[in-house]
Design an enzyme around this catalytic site. Structure first.
Site, PDB file in Angstrom:
ATOM      1  NE  ARG A  58      -2.791   0.231   3.427  1.00 60.96           N
ATOM      2  CZ  ARG A  58      -2.270   0.791   4.524  1.00 60.96           C
ATOM      3  NH1 ARG A  58      -1.986   2.067   4.542  1.00 60.96           N
ATOM      4  NH2 ARG A  58      -2.034   0.052   5.595  1.00 60.96           N
ATOM      5  CE1 TYR A 116     -18.565   9.857 -14.752  1.00 56.04           C
ATOM      6  CE2 TYR A 116     -17.161  10.047 -12.825  1.00 56.04           C
ATOM      7  CZ  TYR A 116     -18.014   9.304 -13.622  1.00 56.04           C
ATOM      8  OH  TYR A 116     -18.319   8.015 -13.266  1.00 56.04           O
ATOM      9  CG  ASP A 188     -11.053  14.714 -14.956  1.00 54.95           C
ATOM     10  OD1 ASP A 188     -10.438  14.173 -15.890  1.00 54.95           O
ATOM     11  OD2 ASP A 188     -11.961  14.145 -14.314  1.00 54.95           O
ATOM     12  CE  LYS A 213     -14.029   6.138 -18.150  1.00 54.41           C
ATOM     13  NZ  LYS A 213     -13.881   6.598 -16.826  1.00 54.41           N
TER      14      LYS A 213
HETATM   15  N1  PLP Z   1     -13.221  11.903 -14.794  1.00 54.68           N
HETATM   16  C1  PLP Z   1     -13.921  11.816 -15.923  1.00 54.68           C
HETATM   17  C2  PLP Z   1     -13.923  12.978 -16.882  1.00 54.68           C
HETATM   18  C3  PLP Z   1     -14.665  10.663 -16.212  1.00 54.68           C
HETATM   19  O1  PLP Z   1     -15.380  10.601 -17.347  1.00 54.68           O
HETATM   20  C4  PLP Z   1     -14.656   9.598 -15.269  1.00 54.68           C
HETATM   21  C5  PLP Z   1     -15.431   8.368 -15.519  1.00 54.68           C
HETATM   22  O2  PLP Z   1     -16.169   8.262 -16.495  1.00 54.68           O
HETATM   23  C6  PLP Z   1     -13.912   9.735 -14.095  1.00 54.68           C
HETATM   24  C7  PLP Z   1     -13.197  10.895 -13.895  1.00 54.68           C
HETATM   25  C8  PLP Z   1     -13.888   8.655 -13.058  1.00 54.68           C
HETATM   26  O3  PLP Z   1     -13.030   7.630 -13.432  1.00 54.68           O
HETATM   27  P1  PLP Z   1     -13.125   6.122 -12.857  1.00 54.68           P
HETATM   28  O4  PLP Z   1     -14.334   5.511 -13.470  1.00 54.68           O
HETATM   29  O5  PLP Z   1     -11.843   5.504 -13.266  1.00 54.68           O
HETATM   30  O6  PLP Z   1     -13.264   6.249 -11.373  1.00 54.68           O
END
Ligand code: PLP
Length: 399
Positions: A58, A116, A188, A213
């Site tokens: 961890r 998101y 992000d 992604k």
């Molecule tokens: N940020 C964006 C722009 C996303 O589209 C997503 C998920 O679709 C996330 C963060 C969250 O990612 P995770 O599903 O890996 O937790």
């Protein structure tokens, strides 16, 4: 810092060297949860920080560290010495850990209206329970970030292009506001990817990805990451990894690092398809509106041209009704009806009833997420096949 697309050379070689003990080109998968000490002095030194001996999975794992070095090489090329990355169990783990490291009870965040859905829920529902409030602003206007800042603000949060509306925010303008006020700016970069945009080059302090992604790219591993200066990343590792325990599993780290080797090739193909699809949809009379930063008609096109080297693999478009949107989803054959994005497969979703369902209807409306909005994440299939499939599905949906 350079602001050019992540190159295939960096994707293949960045942050990697042959395994020092065996010469293996493919870094080994270390599954161990604990690491043996030679003696008491070495153990004590590992805990006090006098030596770098591994302690416990961890707190650090060589397979995960290898991935962190690779992502640092993508987001901060040539600057790796002052920068580092913290891999996490998911993108949401990265976002939550970053904000909980930067903000305490009584402090405040400024964030975009369109983002998101789960990130919005964290800010709107969960963080207020811990005494951390957020003001949501019009992300197309940097002055609205400035106006929302209070004495307790600690973070300016950006997502550009935003999920799912593809709204564009001027990174350099918001970063300048953060700099002038001594605040941390967090971006992000999941939608843009380091192939299209490097927020650190525009003054952003911390860059977050859902590596689930395009970075991992194969739809087979959930993971997240935060990249930034070593001091901030050290603090996030203490919170995210050691205390909250949101550690990335070594096997997922291996899969994601393997995905990165083809990331630039995949991104190039997916971006090309997205541009072709956006143009085709813009000319299609059955489509009410297309959202793609690469189209000159997009309100954020000029800013996108300034800060992005290409415009990404995501295209959103509006049809006249929820019912028609549902018929399009059910008529596609090459494109798959599934959530997520950045996959080798093209994926289509209906945000209002899926990813952004948890947003209150009013917040959805003010974020521009209409009932007829569909979002396509272009994969690496042939561009003509994806465009033909969506065009045919639109035709089937109006009959
Ligand atoms: N940020 C964006 C722009 C996303 O589209 C997503 C998920 O679709 C996330 C963060 C969250 O990612 P995770 O599903 O890996 O937790």
């Amino acid at each position: 810092m350079k602001d050019t697309p992540a190159s295939s050379t960096a994707c293949v070689h960045g942050g990697e060297r042959p395994d020092p003990s065996t010469g293996a080109l493919e870094p080994p998968l270390h599954l161990a949860s604990a690491f043996a000490f030679d003696d008491a002095a070495q153990a004590a030194g590992a805990f006090s920080g006098e030596n770098a001996h591994l302690i416990y999975g961890r707190w650090g794992n060589p397979t995960v560290s290898n991935l962190e070095a690779k992502v640092t090489a993508l987001e901060a090329p040539g600057e790796e010495s002052g920068f580092d990355a913290c891999a996490t169990a998911s993108g949401m783990a990265a976002i939550a850990a970053t904000l909980l490291t930067l903000c305490n009870a009584g402090e405040h965040i400024v964030a975009p209206r369109s983002m998101y859905g789960e990130s919005a829920r964290l800010l709107r529902e969960r963080l207020p329970k811990l005494g951390i409030q957020t003001t949501f602003v019009d992300q197309t206007d940097p002055a609205s970030y400035e106006r929302a800042i209070t004495e307790s603000t600690r973070v300016l949060y950006v997502e550009t292009p935003a999920n799912p509306t593809l709204t564009v925010t001027d990174l350099a303008a918001v970063a300048a506001i953060a700099r002038a006020r001594g605040l941390t700016i967090v971006a992000d970069n999941t939608f843009a990817t380091p192939y299209c945009q490097r927020p650190l080059a525009h003054g952003v302090d911390l860059v977050i990805h859902s590596m689930t992604k395009a970075i991992g790219g194969h739809g087979d591993a959930i993971g997240g990451v935060v990249v930034g200066d070593t001091a901030r990343i050290r603090a996030i590792k203490e919170t995210a990894i050691k205390t909250f325990g949101g550690v990335l599993a070594p096997f997922n780290a291996l899969l994601i690092a393997r995905g990165i080797r083809t990331f630039a090739l995949r991104a190039k193909q997916a971006n090309q398809t997205a541009l072709a699809l956006a143009h085709a949809l813009a000319e299609d009379g059955r489509v009410v509106r297309v959202h793609y930063p690469g189209l000159p008609s997009h309100p954020g096109h000029a800013i996108a041209r300034k800060q992005m080297s290409s415009f990404g693999a995501l295209v959103a478009f509006e049809v006249e009704s929820l019912e028609m949107g549902r018929r399009v989803l059910e008529a596609v054959r090459v494109v798959t009806h599934a959530v997520s994005l950045g996959d080798v497969r093209s994926l289509i979703t209906h945000p209002a009833s899926t990813t952004h369902f948890s947003m209150p209807a009013e917040a959805r409306r003010s974020a521009g997420i209409g009932d007829g909005l569909l979002r396509i994440s272009c994969g690496i299939e042939e561009s003509v096949d994806v465009v033909a499939d969506v065009t045919r599905a639109l035709h089937a949906a109006v009959r």
